[in-house]
Design an enzyme around this catalytic site. Structure first.
Site, PDB file in Angstrom:
ATOM      1  N   GLU A   6       7.620   3.804   5.202  1.00 33.86           N
ATOM      2  CA  GLU A   6       8.296   4.646   4.213  1.00 33.86           C
ATOM      3  C   GLU A   6       8.359   6.116   4.598  1.00 33.86           C
ATOM      4  OE1 GLU A   6       6.203   2.261   3.532  1.00 33.86           O
ATOM      5  OE2 GLU A   6       7.416   0.861   2.360  1.00 33.86           O
TER       6      GLU A   6
ATOM      7  N   HIS B 118       2.510  -3.265  -8.285  1.00 38.85           N
ATOM      8  CA  HIS B 118       3.952  -3.505  -8.353  1.00 38.85           C
ATOM      9  C   HIS B 118       4.501  -3.068  -9.698  1.00 38.85           C
ATOM     10  CE1 HIS B 118       3.857  -5.958  -4.648  1.00 38.85           C
ATOM     11  NE2 HIS B 118       5.151  -5.740  -4.613  1.00 38.85           N
TER      12      HIS B 118
END
Ligand SMILES: Cc1ncc(C[n+]2csc(CCOP(=O)(O)OP(=O)(O)O)c2C)c(N)n1
Lengths: 344, 327
Positions: free
Chosen positions: B60, B129
């Site tokens: 990322e 998540h």
């Protein structure tokens, strides 16, 4: 390459190395004069720091040949774009940044074209020069350079992108990510690692378990080259080869490990006697890039003691001039604190 | 007009901009052949090619850094961070670097890119998540932060974000992707960044929220009609810059404000909104500014009972509204 060599390999060739690299005597003399100017400027910045006038100096002494050799290759090529780091004041001068702008930028006076007094060390970006030096967060410029190179490739330009950083910077995860990305897409980018074997005080053996950082390049699928980074001509040669490789259809990135020295503390805030021995320092001084280029040019009779003295006097006069002018220049108006935060 | 899901509206916004502007491109993990794990970029690679739809390595930090570098070169990349829980790796390039580009170059450079980030809970995603990350982002000068609640806004705001010359963080609540559907024009339109919207006019209380919680707020406002309490619902839509004007105009009229969000209460958007109201509309208030927010816990816990305990819902909001109405 001779990382610990006393003698420049380029001075042993039958045909002078610079001529076989396509540099005229005058060009190299001009380059030397600029290196003298860089040295005088760097010493002056350190002196001004002691006087409380320049808040921070990241001395370039010991890495001038690397910084300037890359810039000379980029400049003579004409379509390179650079992502330098804080030790690259010499690179900026070779790319055309004036001594006045350099001085103003270091003091924080009004009028520099990189950041308007919002950043130290002339960080930022200027419409006048093909480079972006956004920050001093170690390693942050690398994936930006890779993205820029990808953009050039997408737009069909033949630009080659240089990104410089230190041996410490190579430990950042981001360095790995950037090189991996560049390797996958065979991007026209040259990773230029100035290995002075120190990251502030941390020695190379505590930074990594290998001797040559260039070995890592194989893991990213492109060549890694060890270069004597105190030898201006070797740096120039390696940079030109990297530029050619970047444009080659089967080419792509190159990792240049430029073995340099650090002749001063990390920055003006550092005291290197806490972690460096006098012997270590002496070894470094024997590889002073300015002295090495001086020896090379004197050996060929291109430089004479008189001419050398003239260069030094001219450099002092120029640095005196810009010091006075910068000290008399106004500070940025406080209104410049605000605005230009969002593009309209 | 066609009824579309939020994810369809997001896809449509990107497809229209990709077709209209050759500088627009997409990069991220699995955005190519897979079409993204939420299918936001479904079939893009076939339509626009590998050179514009780029499957990146799983990293990322470089997704963000490469995106920034591309934007320096004048391209208009849209990056996808697969889940908000993984954006932290990108924080250096987004909060540290991109936000300072225009300011740090004294207005010379800009960084025209969008980072889309699916966020939020209610999908049984557990601690890693389900994260809410807006509190860490909305206080960054130099970034714009958008968090739409419905398909119509998602399409119009995403198109504005792609055309904007600044780094824009586009937060997409995962639960709205398929659960929230609505009328969306098939043609191109934009919605200005930085403008809140009155979703429902009212007179007694202003309910200020964004994202998924807006829908619970609308339901609660309806329930309160039976109690004769008239609730105005304000969807912030953009979290940075906040639309102070619309917030203050509404609260000055109703005299009461309830701010609702699922992100943890401390330092959240609600803290800022309540400070703005306290500073600018104190004399108009008939009750203390109230907040109904997520608890100060790292993120949503996994088991359904625990997850429900964390989330705001219609019942919790109507209770809070009733309490405020009675003040
Ligand atoms: C991300 C980050 N961590 C720490 C620092 C503080 N810092 C500045 S320079 C430096 C050492 C860098 O060493 P190296 O990369 O080898 O380059 P050199 O200074 O030796 O040229 C450190 C630790 C920083 N600027 N950025």
């Amino acid at each position: 390459m001779s990382p610990n060599g006393e003698k420049s390999p380029s001075s042993t060739k039958a045909m002078p190395a610079h001529r076989s690299l396509g540099l005229t005597d005058d060009q190299l003399l001009g380059f030397y004069a600029q290196m003298v100017l860089v040295r005088v400027m760097d010493d002056r910045l350190i002196a001004l720091n002691r006087q409380g006038k320049v808040p921070l100096v990241a001395s370039c002494q010991g890495s001038e040949a690397a910084s300037m050799g890359l810039a000379l290759a980029a400049k003579t090529d004409g379509s390179c774009f650079l992502f330098p780091y804080y030790r690259d004041m010499p690179l900026k001068l070779v790319m055309g940044v004036s001594p006045m702008e350099t001085m103003i930028g270091h003091i924080g006076k009004d009028g520099n074209t990189f950041n308007g007094g919002r950043q130290f060390l002339l960080q930022g970006a200027s419409p006048n020069f093909p480079m972006i030096h956004l920050s001093n967060v170690v390693g942050s410029n690398l994936s930006q350079a890779v993205g820029y190179a990808m953009g050039c490739k997408i737009l069909g330009e033949d630009t080659v992108v240089f990104a410089s950083f230190g041996d410490g910077g190579s430990s950042q995860g981001e360095c790995h990510e950037a090189m991996n990305f560049a390797g996958i897409h065979k991007l026209p980018v040259v990773f230029c690692c100035y290995n002075n074997r120190l990251a502030i005080s941390v020695p190379q053996e505590k930074q990594m378990a290998i001797e040559d950082l260039a070995d890592r390049a194989a893991g990213y699928g492109f060549p890694g080259v060890v270069v004597d980074g105190t030898d201006s001509l070797e740096v120039f040669r390696a940079a030109k080869e990297a530029i050619n490789r970047a444009r080659d259809s089967s080419g792509g990135p190159t990792f240049l490990e430029l073995k340099v020295e650090r002749l001063k503390p990390h920055t003006s805030d550092d005291d290197d006697t806490r972690y460096r021995t006098p012997e270590d320092m002496e070894d470094s001084l024997r590889r002073d890039p300015l002295m090495r280029l001086n020896v090379y040019l004197m050996g060929l009779g291109i430089l004479t003691p008189n001419l050398d003295e003239q260069f030094r006097q001219e450099a002092r006069a120029e640095v005196n001039r810009v010091t006075d002018a910068a000290e008399n220049a106004p500070w940025p108006d406080v209104s410049n604190l605000h605005g230009r935060l969002y593009a309209p | 007009m066609t009824v579309k899901s939020t994810i369809e509206a997001i896809r449509e916004a990107m497809r229209e901009e990709l077709a209209a502007d050759p500088r627009v491109m997409v990069l991220g993990e699995d955005v190519g052949t897979r079409g993204g794990v939420f299918l936001a970029t479904q079939n893009f690679i076939e339509e626009f090619g590998e050179h514009r739809i780029i499957d990146t390595p799983l990293a990322e930090c470089s997704i963000a850094g490469v995106t920034l570098g591309l934007s320096f070169k004048g391209l208009r990349p849209i990056a996808e961070i697969q889940f908000s829980d993984f954006w932290w790796y990108a924080a250096n390039q987004l909060v540290g670097e991109a936000s300072r580009v225009h300011y740090g170059t004294n207005g010379y450079l800009s960084a025209p890119f969008v980072v889309r980030i699916p966020y939020g809970g209610g999908v049984r995603g557990g601690l890693f998540h389900s994260q809410y990350i807006e509190s860490y982002l909305y206080n960054t000068p130099g970034l714009k932060v958008i968090a739409p609640s419905n398909p119509y806004d998602a399409k119009g705001l995403l198109k504005s974000a792609i055309r904007d010359d600044n780094p824009v963080i586009f937060l997409e609540h995962k639960k709205t992707y398929r659960a929230v559907r609505g009328e969306v024009p098939d043609t191109s339109y934009t919605i200005p960044i930085g403008k809140a919207e009155v979703k429902r006019p009212g007179e007694d209380i202003t309910l200020i929220s964004y994202g998924l919680a807006i829908h619970y707020g609308m339901e609660a406002a309806m329930l309160l009609e039976d109690e004769d309490v008239s609730v105005e619902v304000l969807d912030l839509r953009t979290l940075r810059p906040l639309d102070n004007e619309t917030i203050l105009e509404s609260v000055k009229r109703t005299g009461k404000a309830l701010i609702v969000h699922e992100a943890s209460i401390t330092g959240g958007v609600g803290a800022e909104v309540s400070a703005i109201i306290a500073e600018e509309a104190f004399e108009y208030l008939d009750a203390p500014v109230s907040r109904l927010c997520g608890p100060d816990l790292p993120a949503m816990a996994f088991a359904p009972t625990l997850e429900d305990g964390f989330m705001v819902n219609t019942q919790k909001i109507s209770d809070a509204l009733l309490k405020l109405a009675a003040y």
